[in-house]
Design an enzyme around this catalytic site. Sequence first.
Site, PDB file in Angstrom:
ATOM      1  N   ASN A  90       0.847  -1.196   0.000  1.00 35.74           N
ATOM      2  CA  ASN A  90       0.000   0.000   0.000  1.00 35.74           C
ATOM      3  C   ASN A  90       0.879   1.242   0.000  1.00 35.74           C
ATOM      4  O   ASN A  90       1.776   1.371   0.838  1.00 35.74           O
ATOM      5  CB  ASN A  90      -0.893   0.022   1.243  1.00 35.74           C
ATOM      6  CG  ASN A  90      -1.924   1.129   1.191  1.00 35.74           C
ATOM      7  OD1 ASN A  90      -2.885   1.051   0.425  1.00 35.74           O
ATOM      8  ND2 ASN A  90      -1.718   2.174   1.963  1.00 35.74           N
ATOM      9  N   GLU A  91       0.647   2.129  -0.931  1.00 36.79           N
ATOM     10  CA  GLU A  91       1.372   3.410  -0.997  1.00 36.79           C
ATOM     11  C   GLU A  91       2.857   3.251  -0.664  1.00 36.79           C
ATOM     12  O   GLU A  91       3.387   3.901   0.255  1.00 36.79           O
ATOM     13  CB  GLU A  91       0.711   4.441  -0.074  1.00 36.79           C
ATOM     14  CG  GLU A  91      -0.661   4.856  -0.567  1.00 36.79           C
ATOM     15  CD  GLU A  91      -1.249   6.052   0.181  1.00 36.79           C
ATOM     16  OE1 GLU A  91      -0.812   6.336   1.304  1.00 36.79           O
ATOM     17  OE2 GLU A  91      -2.133   6.716  -0.379  1.00 36.79           O
TER      18      GLU A  91
ATOM     19  N   CYS B 113      15.185   3.687   6.056  1.00 39.40           N
ATOM     20  CA  CYS B 113      15.759   2.915   7.149  1.00 39.40           C
ATOM     21  C   CYS B 113      17.280   3.047   7.125  1.00 39.40           C
ATOM     22  O   CYS B 113      17.888   3.103   6.051  1.00 39.40           O
ATOM     23  CB  CYS B 113      15.342   1.456   7.013  1.00 39.40           C
ATOM     24  SG  CYS B 113      16.020   0.442   8.338  1.00 39.40           S
TER      25      CYS B 113
ATOM     26  N   CYS C 294      19.324   0.963   9.229  1.00 43.11           N
ATOM     27  CA  CYS C 294      19.760  -0.147  10.084  1.00 43.11           C
ATOM     28  C   CYS C 294      21.046  -0.763   9.530  1.00 43.11           C
ATOM     29  O   CYS C 294      21.439  -0.486   8.392  1.00 43.11           O
ATOM     30  CB  CYS C 294      18.644  -1.187  10.202  1.00 43.11           C
ATOM     31  SG  CYS C 294      18.451  -2.233   8.748  1.00 43.11           S
TER      32      CYS C 294
ATOM     33  N   CYS D 135      20.664  -2.389   6.114  1.00 41.14           N
ATOM     34  CA  CYS D 135      20.612  -1.413   5.024  1.00 41.14           C
ATOM     35  C   CYS D 135      22.023  -0.889   4.727  1.00 41.14           C
ATOM     36  O   CYS D 135      22.390  -0.706   3.557  1.00 41.14           O
ATOM     37  CB  CYS D 135      19.674  -0.257   5.364  1.00 41.14           C
ATOM     38  SG  CYS D 135      17.929  -0.705   5.213  1.00 41.14           S
TER      39      CYS D 135
ATOM     40  N   GLU E 110      -8.063   5.067  -4.514  1.00 33.93           N
ATOM     41  CA  GLU E 110      -8.679   5.695  -3.336  1.00 33.93           C
ATOM     42  C   GLU E 110      -9.061   7.114  -3.742  1.00 33.93           C
ATOM     43  O   GLU E 110      -8.198   7.944  -3.991  1.00 33.93           O
ATOM     44  CB  GLU E 110      -7.691   5.751  -2.163  1.00 33.93           C
ATOM     45  CG  GLU E 110      -7.257   4.383  -1.671  1.00 33.93           C
ATOM     46  CD  GLU E 110      -6.262   4.455  -0.513  1.00 33.93           C
ATOM     47  OE1 GLU E 110      -6.119   5.532   0.091  1.00 33.93           O
ATOM     48  OE2 GLU E 110      -5.618   3.429  -0.245  1.00 33.93           O
TER      49      GLU E 110
ATOM     50  N   TRP F 276      -7.191  12.426  10.553  1.00 33.93           N
ATOM     51  CA  TRP F 276      -6.919  11.426  11.573  1.00 33.93           C
ATOM     52  C   TRP F 276      -7.340  12.038  12.919  1.00 33.93           C
ATOM     53  O   TRP F 276      -8.467  11.892  13.319  1.00 33.93           O
ATOM     54  CB  TRP F 276      -5.432  11.014  11.541  1.00 33.93           C
ATOM     55  CG  TRP F 276      -5.112  10.107  10.367  1.00 33.93           C
ATOM     56  CD1 TRP F 276      -5.975   9.732   9.364  1.00 33.93           C
ATOM     57  CD2 TRP F 276      -3.873   9.447  10.093  1.00 33.93           C
ATOM     58  NE1 TRP F 276      -5.328   8.879   8.485  1.00 33.93           N
ATOM     59  CE2 TRP F 276      -4.060   8.681   8.901  1.00 33.93           C
ATOM     60  CE3 TRP F 276      -2.640   9.417  10.730  1.00 33.93           C
ATOM     61  CZ2 TRP F 276      -3.027   7.905   8.358  1.00 33.93           C
ATOM     62  CZ3 TRP F 276      -1.616   8.647  10.174  1.00 33.93           C
ATOM     63  CH2 TRP F 276      -1.808   7.903   9.005  1.00 33.93           C
TER      64      TRP F 276
HETATM   65  C1  GLA Z   1      -3.893   6.544   2.318  1.00 34.06           C
HETATM   66  C2  GLA Z   1      -3.915   5.046   2.528  1.00 34.06           C
HETATM   67  C3  GLA Z   1      -5.195   4.536   3.076  1.00 34.06           C
HETATM   68  C4  GLA Z   1      -5.718   5.463   4.113  1.00 34.06           C
HETATM   69  C5  GLA Z   1      -5.900   6.842   3.561  1.00 34.06           C
HETATM   70  C6  GLA Z   1      -6.488   7.816   4.540  1.00 34.06           C
HETATM   71  O1  GLA Z   1      -4.155   6.976   1.075  1.00 34.06           O
HETATM   72  O2  GLA Z   1      -3.574   4.301   1.380  1.00 34.06           O
HETATM   73  O3  GLA Z   1      -4.959   3.276   3.633  1.00 34.06           O
HETATM   74  O4  GLA Z   1      -4.817   5.473   5.171  1.00 34.06           O
HETATM   75  O5  GLA Z   1      -4.643   7.313   3.183  1.00 34.06           O
HETATM   76  O6  GLA Z   1      -5.604   8.173   5.557  1.00 34.06           O
HETATM   77 ZN    ZN Z   2      17.003  -1.311   7.234  1.00 29.90          ZN
END
Ligand code: GLA
Ligand code: ZN
Length: 688
Positions: free
Chosen positions: A141-142, A148, A150, A153, A297, A305
């Site tokens: 995801n994204e 990092c 560490c 790395c 999305e 948040w």
């Molecule tokens: C991002 C993420 C989602 C969610 C939205 C809203 O785009 O991919 O999982 O967290 O932000 O915060």
């Molecule tokens: Zn690392």
Amino acid sequence: MRIGVDYYPEQCDESCWAEDIALMRAAEISVVRMAEFAWSRLEPAEGSYEFSWLDRILDKLHAVGIQAVLGTPTATPPAWLHARFPEIFPADKRQYRLGFGTREQRCLNNPDMRAHGRRIVEALARHYAKHPAVIGWQTDNELAANLCYCPICADKFRTWLKDKYGFLEAVNAAWGTAFWSQEYSDWSHIPLPWEAKCGDHHNPSLQLEFRRFQSQSTVEFQQEQIDIIRKHAPNHFITHNLMGTHSSMDYYELARNLDFVSWDNYPINPWSEDPFGSPLAADVMRGIKQRNVWVMEQQNGITGWNTLGRRPTGEWLRCAAWQTVAHGADTVVFFRWRTAAHGTEQYWHGVLNHDGKPRRRFREVAAFGWEMRVLSDPLDGTEVRSDVAILNAYDQHYAFEIQPQAEGLSVWRQVGLHYTALKKCGLNVDVIPPNAELGRYRLLIAPSWYILSEGDAARLTEYVRQGGTLILNARTGVKDCVNACRTQPLPTLLGEMAGIEVDDYDPLGKAECTVRISDGREYTVAAWADALTLNGASAIAHYTRGVFAGEPAITCHEFGLGCVYYFGTFGEAGLYDALLGRILDEASIGPRMNLPEGVDANWREKDGARFLILCNFNPEERTVAVPGALLPLLGEAPHEGSVVLPAYGVGVYEAVGVEEVRKGTGPGASDSDAHAEGLTAASARAHS
Ligand code: GLA
Ligand code: ZN
């Protein structure tokens, strides 16, 4: 053309599922994305998988014809995995280990993270390869650069450098480590740009290479997942949800082996408010693979948040969704279905509120879904074709982030200055990498091409030689590919073609100066000022104030069959309107409009048909003069060459008899149709 939602059935009671699905159907939703954060539910203990809940919801979705994209859950490694392998937690610049609690708390180079990531992805891909509801996958995801520091790395970075440079002497020479006694006599001496005595001020060459390494680490991490899914589910597509103008990593590399790009679009959030939507981000996303995209999305209401952004109206949300379609989205997936009752994102609003009742946002999504379905017939198979392109490369972002030089010199800001002027004319704009086929564009804009490779210099020179028009900006050609300063006169490898030399410069930052263009008008400039010596170019603007008063600021030079403009400074919007107006005239690019502020226009086309999509982001109606005869598919019919768009109104029009100005004399004009056909075929394959 269709819509979907991001769905988290594991976050609500199973008794809600039947109602969820019934409501989804009523809202024209035909695809859901699921499971990208569900690792602890899919593998509650090491090696023991629990897929029955996902099977059940997929079966139910399939029964009503809703398809699914499954996310690989590696952005949220479960607590048991961290407990067993604490070294999965990434280390920050002070080499302090971050802990458990939100998400993405993992080093993508950690071998245990990699191994467990591969196992869960393989188990999922095997299990769901043949499920009739599943059509494709979203990796993680994204994804962003692996931030990092560490020890793993550090070792990997040194090996990566060894593979790239071969000999330590080559590193010392390229980075000029004689500066401050930084010569290395053993690979293990090479640091990461971690916290040091003088803070962040490491050697710029080390920093650039580390940024590339961090990006490459993420690409490699994703590639393991792609290989596994391709092997077990060869009939499914693989995509990823990118983040628009995000610049921590190389999106061209990230997307190289994906079938198409998806992206996440939240224009109004607590951190930034873009009441005009995100047209540039949409064009950047389409430009990554130069083909249509999905929005994975799409903003669906109030975001936030712990603190919340303003409430966008339903009409605005519809307008923002249509804008993504205008700029190349074929599927729009709204984030998210139910608003979460628990966890960090309790206030990031979905289609349904916490009470689960269909209310305004539900009706708005349903109405948009209906419009998308009705317009599928004309719009399916259309794509965005442009005569103008802006170059984008991630090395440029890294380099300016490492050394911003002067306030106001961000790459996206500079892109935005040109982009805004082009969009006011209602032109489609592509945002492309420098190794794209440049010959099909009449006008090419290179925002400060700061890191200049010999290859890019040759490509740009050839483009102009063959008849293209190129705009260069201040800070072009300053560095070589390892972020060392080139020692020829600026703009170094492109100086001869531009017909100028930079004799001096002033990093203005916020300080303002003025320039006068040939028609006598004066404009404010800031950020940077180059004083130019003419070596064959002619000046089209001079400084009128400050130390460079009277000296050339902006020039034009004919070269080969084409022409190069050099903008030695960055100005207010009016300067770009004036200069680009003149340049577009000379390159006879059109059809052009004169759009009111806050109105976005973009064209989609397929063989024999062109469609204009207008989005009015103003809270009042706007009248737009439109070119040629237009047939309304959505919105008011044009009257005497104008369209009235209501507040936040959207219009979709088929062009009947728009003058064929796109077929002209630009470089590559003769083969642009063949190229376009190739693209149509490719995108048809990708989306079939
Ligand atoms: C991002 C993420 C989602 C969610 C939205 C809203 O785009 O991919 O999982 O967290 O932000 O915060
Ligand atoms: Zn690392």
